[in-house]
Design a protein around this motif. Structure first.
Motif, PDB file in Angstrom:
ATOM      1  N   CYS A  33      -5.656  12.473  -6.094  1.00 58.67           N
ATOM      2  CA  CYS A  33      -7.001  12.158  -6.571  1.00 58.67           C
ATOM      3  C   CYS A  33      -8.006  13.149  -5.990  1.00 58.67           C
ATOM      4  O   CYS A  33      -8.064  13.342  -4.769  1.00 58.67           O
ATOM      5  CB  CYS A  33      -7.361  10.735  -6.162  1.00 58.67           C
ATOM      6  N   CYS A  36     -10.853  10.808  -3.860  1.00 58.39           N
ATOM      7  CA  CYS A  36     -10.558  10.184  -2.561  1.00 58.39           C
ATOM      8  C   CYS A  36      -9.451  10.905  -1.794  1.00 58.39           C
ATOM      9  O   CYS A  36      -9.228  10.615  -0.624  1.00 58.39           O
ATOM     10  CB  CYS A  36     -10.230   8.704  -2.724  1.00 58.39           C
ATOM     11  N   CYS A  47      -6.730   6.632 -10.547  1.00 60.31           N
ATOM     12  CA  CYS A  47      -6.301   6.532  -9.149  1.00 60.31           C
ATOM     13  C   CYS A  47      -6.118   5.055  -8.787  1.00 60.31           C
ATOM     14  O   CYS A  47      -7.007   4.242  -9.020  1.00 60.31           O
ATOM     15  CB  CYS A  47      -7.345   7.190  -8.255  1.00 60.31           C
ATOM     16  N   CYS A  50      -9.051   4.284  -5.895  1.00 55.68           N
ATOM     17  CA  CYS A  50     -10.500   4.255  -6.146  1.00 55.68           C
ATOM     18  C   CYS A  50     -10.850   4.218  -7.640  1.00 55.68           C
ATOM     19  O   CYS A  50     -12.018   4.264  -7.994  1.00 55.68           O
ATOM     20  CB  CYS A  50     -11.169   5.454  -5.465  1.00 55.68           C
ATOM     21  N   SER A  52     -10.673   6.421  -9.858  1.00 51.71           N
ATOM     22  CA  SER A  52     -11.163   7.676 -10.419  1.00 51.71           C
ATOM     23  C   SER A  52     -10.184   8.212 -11.465  1.00 51.71           C
ATOM     24  O   SER A  52      -8.971   8.005 -11.356  1.00 51.71           O
ATOM     25  CB  SER A  52     -11.309   8.714  -9.298  1.00 51.71           C
TER      26      SER A  52
HETATM   27 ZN   LIG Z   1      -8.922   8.079  -5.672  1.00 54.05          ZN
END
Ligand SMILES: [Zn+2]
Length: 136
Positions: A33, A36, A47, A50, A52
């Motif tokens: 990612c 993060c 992800c 998080c 994402s």
């Molecule tokens: Zn992440």
């Protein structure tokens, strides 16, 4: 390892294609990612830490440590009967993601928790699948 057709092979899709293309080329790919910095495998659109969508693909070292393993004596499907008994291992990879895979017969004979192993690839019906190999 004896393999009898039809083997239930993975069906790559848009999300998992980079992983399976990597296997075909002898590379173990995983996702990292960009937001993060954490890593994951199984491939996902987001992800798992998080959520994402900023995921990139990287080739792994293929070096790992055995976290756990089991010996399968009763095949869950008829296609696996000729392979049994066989060993499935859960690995902690150097990069921080985990991978579950079948052990080669040679690796299965020497497997133990904490053992250093390497991920190789076995060819089944034209598909390259990750497997656990022993490290000398
Ligand atoms: Zn992440």
């Amino acid at each position: 390892m004896t393999v009898v057709a039809p083997y239930p092979l993975p069906q790559p899709d848009a999300q998992t294609r980079p992983y399976w293309d990597g296997c075909a080329a002898g590379r173990l790919m995983y996702q990292r990612c960009a937001d993060c910095g954490r890593v994951q495998l199984i491939p996902r659109a987001l992800c798992e830490h998080c959520q994402s969508a900023q995921l990139g693909w990287l080739p792994a070292s293929r070096k790992g440590t055995v976290l756990s393993f089991t010996t399968v004596h009763r095949a869950p499907l008829p296609v696996f009967k000729a392979m049994a008994p066989y060993v499935i291992a859960l690995l902690e990879m150097e990069e921080g993601f985990r991978l579950m895979a079948n052990a080669t017969p040679q690796a299965a004979r020497a497997i133990s928790i904490g053992a250093k192993v390497r991920v190789g690839f076995m060819q089944i019906e034209g598909m390259s699948l990750p497997c656990v190999e022993a490290v000398e």
